[in-house]
Design a protein around this motif. Structure first.
Motif, PDB file in Angstrom:
ATOM      1  N   MET A 136       6.790  11.314  -1.354  1.00 24.26           N
ATOM      2  CA  MET A 136       7.464  10.881  -2.585  1.00 24.26           C
ATOM      3  C   MET A 136       8.924  11.328  -2.575  1.00 24.26           C
ATOM      4  O   MET A 136       9.228  12.425  -2.115  1.00 24.26           O
ATOM      5  N   TRP A 137       9.766  10.446  -3.066  1.00 18.78           N
ATOM      6  CA  TRP A 137      11.177  10.811  -3.278  1.00 18.78           C
ATOM      7  C   TRP A 137      11.235  11.575  -4.591  1.00 18.78           C
ATOM      8  O   TRP A 137      10.842  11.035  -5.636  1.00 18.78           O
ATOM      9  N   HIS A 138      11.713  12.820  -4.558  1.00 11.91           N
ATOM     10  CA  HIS A 138      11.847  13.632  -5.764  1.00 11.91           C
ATOM     11  C   HIS A 138      13.325  13.824  -6.038  1.00 11.91           C
ATOM     12  O   HIS A 138      14.077  14.208  -5.131  1.00 11.91           O
ATOM     13  N   SER A 139      13.737  13.559  -7.267  1.00 12.75           N
ATOM     14  CA  SER A 139      15.181  13.507  -7.540  1.00 12.75           C
ATOM     15  C   SER A 139      15.589  14.305  -8.774  1.00 12.75           C
ATOM     16  O   SER A 139      16.545  13.949  -9.459  1.00 12.75           O
ATOM     17  N   LYS A 140      14.830  15.344  -9.059  1.00  8.77           N
ATOM     18  CA  LYS A 140      15.150  16.171 -10.231  1.00  8.77           C
ATOM     19  C   LYS A 140      15.211  17.653  -9.844  1.00  8.77           C
ATOM     20  O   LYS A 140      14.759  18.036  -8.777  1.00  8.77           O
ATOM     21  N   GLU A 197       0.564  -0.421  -9.164  1.00  5.66           N
ATOM     22  CA  GLU A 197       0.551  -1.364 -10.285  1.00  5.66           C
ATOM     23  C   GLU A 197       1.956  -1.905 -10.501  1.00  5.66           C
ATOM     24  O   GLU A 197       2.927  -1.134 -10.505  1.00  5.66           O
ATOM     25  N   ARG A 198       2.075  -3.207 -10.658  1.00  8.19           N
ATOM     26  CA  ARG A 198       3.368  -3.830 -10.952  1.00  8.19           C
ATOM     27  C   ARG A 198       3.143  -5.003 -11.895  1.00  8.19           C
ATOM     28  O   ARG A 198       2.096  -5.653 -11.837  1.00  8.19           O
ATOM     29  N   GLY A 199       4.131  -5.256 -12.728  1.00  8.80           N
ATOM     30  CA  GLY A 199       4.106  -6.494 -13.498  1.00  8.80           C
ATOM     31  C   GLY A 199       4.285  -7.656 -12.534  1.00  8.80           C
ATOM     32  O   GLY A 199       4.792  -7.479 -11.425  1.00  8.80           O
ATOM     33  N   LEU A 244       0.806  -1.231   0.000  1.00  5.41           N
ATOM     34  CA  LEU A 244       0.000   0.000   0.000  1.00  5.41           C
ATOM     35  C   LEU A 244       0.838   1.280   0.000  1.00  5.41           C
ATOM     36  O   LEU A 244       0.296   2.375  -0.087  1.00  5.41           O
ATOM     37  N   ARG A 245       2.164   1.147   0.132  1.00  5.03           N
ATOM     38  CA  ARG A 245       3.015   2.342   0.036  1.00  5.03           C
ATOM     39  C   ARG A 245       2.912   2.897  -1.381  1.00  5.03           C
ATOM     40  O   ARG A 245       2.974   2.155  -2.341  1.00  5.03           O
ATOM     41  N   ARG A 246       2.704   4.184  -1.496  1.00  2.00           N
ATOM     42  CA  ARG A 246       2.591   4.804  -2.812  1.00  2.00           C
ATOM     43  C   ARG A 246       3.381   6.092  -2.833  1.00  2.00           C
ATOM     44  O   ARG A 246       3.539   6.744  -1.812  1.00  2.00           O
ATOM     45  N   SER A 247       3.843   6.480  -4.004  1.00  2.00           N
ATOM     46  CA  SER A 247       4.456   7.790  -4.161  1.00  2.00           C
ATOM     47  C   SER A 247       3.349   8.798  -4.434  1.00  2.00           C
ATOM     48  O   SER A 247       2.595   8.649  -5.390  1.00  2.00           O
ATOM     49  N   MET A 248       3.263   9.797  -3.589  1.00  2.00           N
ATOM     50  CA  MET A 248       2.216  10.819  -3.726  1.00  2.00           C
ATOM     51  C   MET A 248       2.894  12.188  -3.735  1.00  2.00           C
ATOM     52  O   MET A 248       3.517  12.580  -2.745  1.00  2.00           O
TER      53      MET A 248
HETATM   54  C1  LIG Z   1      15.144   7.065  -6.463  1.00  2.00           C
HETATM   55  C2  LIG Z   1      13.771   7.536  -6.836  1.00  2.00           C
HETATM   56  C3  LIG Z   1      13.611   8.791  -7.397  1.00  2.00           C
HETATM   57  C4  LIG Z   1      12.342   9.267  -7.759  1.00  2.00           C
HETATM   58  N1  LIG Z   1      12.228  10.515  -8.318  1.00  2.00           N
HETATM   59  C5  LIG Z   1      11.017  10.961  -8.719  1.00  2.00           C
HETATM   60  C6  LIG Z   1      10.884  12.246  -9.302  1.00  2.00           C
HETATM   61  O1  LIG Z   1      11.850  12.998  -9.437  1.00  2.00           O
HETATM   62  N2  LIG Z   1       9.664  12.641  -9.697  1.00  2.00           N
HETATM   63  C7  LIG Z   1       8.567  11.821  -9.566  1.00  2.00           C
HETATM   64  O2  LIG Z   1       7.468  12.224  -9.966  1.00  2.00           O
HETATM   65  N3  LIG Z   1       8.663  10.611  -8.961  1.00  2.00           N
HETATM   66  C8  LIG Z   1       9.851  10.168  -8.536  1.00  2.00           C
HETATM   67  N4  LIG Z   1       9.963   8.940  -7.919  1.00  2.00           N
HETATM   68  C9  LIG Z   1       8.748   8.154  -7.643  1.00  2.00           C
HETATM   69  C10 LIG Z   1       8.527   7.066  -8.661  1.00  2.00           C
HETATM   70  O3  LIG Z   1       8.063   7.632  -9.857  1.00  2.00           O
HETATM   71  C11 LIG Z   1       7.542   6.048  -8.084  1.00  2.00           C
HETATM   72  O4  LIG Z   1       8.191   5.357  -7.048  1.00  2.00           O
HETATM   73  C12 LIG Z   1       7.064   5.038  -9.100  1.00  2.00           C
HETATM   74  O5  LIG Z   1       6.223   5.643 -10.038  1.00  2.00           O
HETATM   75  C13 LIG Z   1       6.278   3.882  -8.460  1.00  2.00           C
HETATM   76  O6  LIG Z   1       5.166   4.372  -7.759  1.00  2.00           O
HETATM   77  P1  LIG Z   1       4.908   3.956  -6.255  1.00  2.00           P
HETATM   78  O7  LIG Z   1       6.082   4.467  -5.459  1.00  2.00           O
HETATM   79  O8  LIG Z   1       3.615   4.628  -5.864  1.00  2.00           O
HETATM   80  O9  LIG Z   1       4.782   2.468  -6.172  1.00  2.00           O
HETATM   81  C14 LIG Z   1      11.198   8.446  -7.557  1.00  2.00           C
HETATM   82  C15 LIG Z   1      11.363   7.175  -6.972  1.00  2.00           C
HETATM   83  C16 LIG Z   1      12.633   6.728  -6.622  1.00  2.00           C
HETATM   84  C17 LIG Z   1      12.766   5.364  -6.003  1.00  2.00           C
END
Ligand SMILES: Cc1cc2nc3c(=O)[nH]c(=O)nc-3n(C[C@H](O)[C@H](O)[C@H](O)COP(=O)(O)O)c2cc1C
Length: 195
Positions: A140-144, A181-183, A14-18
């Motif tokens: 969410m981890w943002h890396s840009k 969603e995952r394969g 259930l962990r999601r990037s938001m």
């Molecule tokens: C190292 C890392 C860097 C990421 N950087 C970004 C980012 O810069 N922008 C973004 O929208 N999502 C970023 N994400 C989030 C991923 O897009 C996200 O984990 C992926 O779509 C899967 O979704 P979930 O985490 O909800 O399962 C990053 C994730 C990781 C692990």
């Protein structure tokens, strides 16, 4: 002693990037963040370098981050108003800068290759994210862009060989949790069970 596998799997699934548009501006108690940071600190690292570092910006402390973002924006666009960069810092209740400080051996050489330090920090951030989710917190981890900008890194005093690997934006979810969603995992796995 067996631990609660079902609970663990549920948090993992259930962990999601938001991102910013999905976070409410409701403040996050410091105690919730402390649990996340402790979880992060339990990550494994080769030669026990423990290279993860975190800088938390929350509440009025986000004014400091706003200045970092504005300075970074101005460095790239000296003619533009840095207002949008400034505003970004206020768009989440908590920002956690993700740093990497490599370990060194007694000879003054890196204890492990850089890749392994990055791998260790990644494990720490995953722990942090899972501990957030278990408490109902999203992020969410943002890396840009500004999240890894050299000016922001300098201002955080993570100078070479330290690195800024991004920011974790954190808050209570606004609206529904996203669907994951995952394969299928069996398609990504090989098994060797006999000679
Ligand atoms: C190292 C890392 C860097 C990421 N950087 C970004 C980012 O810069 N922008 C973004 O929208 N999502 C970023 N994400 C989030 C991923 O897009 C996200 O984990 C992926 O779509 C899967 O979704 P979930 O985490 O909800 O399962 C990053 C994730 C990781 C692990």
């Amino acid at each position: 002693m067996s631990l609660n596998l079902d609970a663990l799997m549920e948090v993992i699934r259930l962990r999601r990037s938001m991102g910013l548009s999905r976070l409410s501006d409701r403040p996050v108690p410091r105690e919730c963040i402390e649990v996340m940071l402790e979880a992060a600190n339990w990550a494994p690292s080769h030669r026990d370098t423990e290279p993860w570092r975190f800088q938390v910006f929350m509440g009025d402390g986000r004014a400091v981050l706003a200045e970092h973002y504005a300075a970074a924006h101005l460095a790239d666009h000296p003619d533009q108003d840095p207002e949008s960069a400034h505003k970004r810092a206020w768009a989440a209740p908590v920002w956690i800068a993700i740093g990497l400080v490599p370990g060194f051996n007694e000879e003054g050489e890196r204890a492990v290759p850089r890749d392994e330090e990055v791998m260790a920090v990644s494990g720490a951030v995953q722990n942090l994210h899972l501990a957030a989710r278990a408490q109902g917190l999203a992020g969410m981890w943002h890396s840009k862009g500004l999240s890894v900008h050299p000016v922001v890194r300098e201002r955080l005093e993570w100078n070479d060989p330290a690195e800024l690997l991004g920011f974790f934006m954190l808050g209570w979810p606004e609206g529904e949790w996203l669907e994951g969603e995952r394969g299928p995992w069996p398609e990504k796995v090989g098994w060797v069970t006999s000679p």
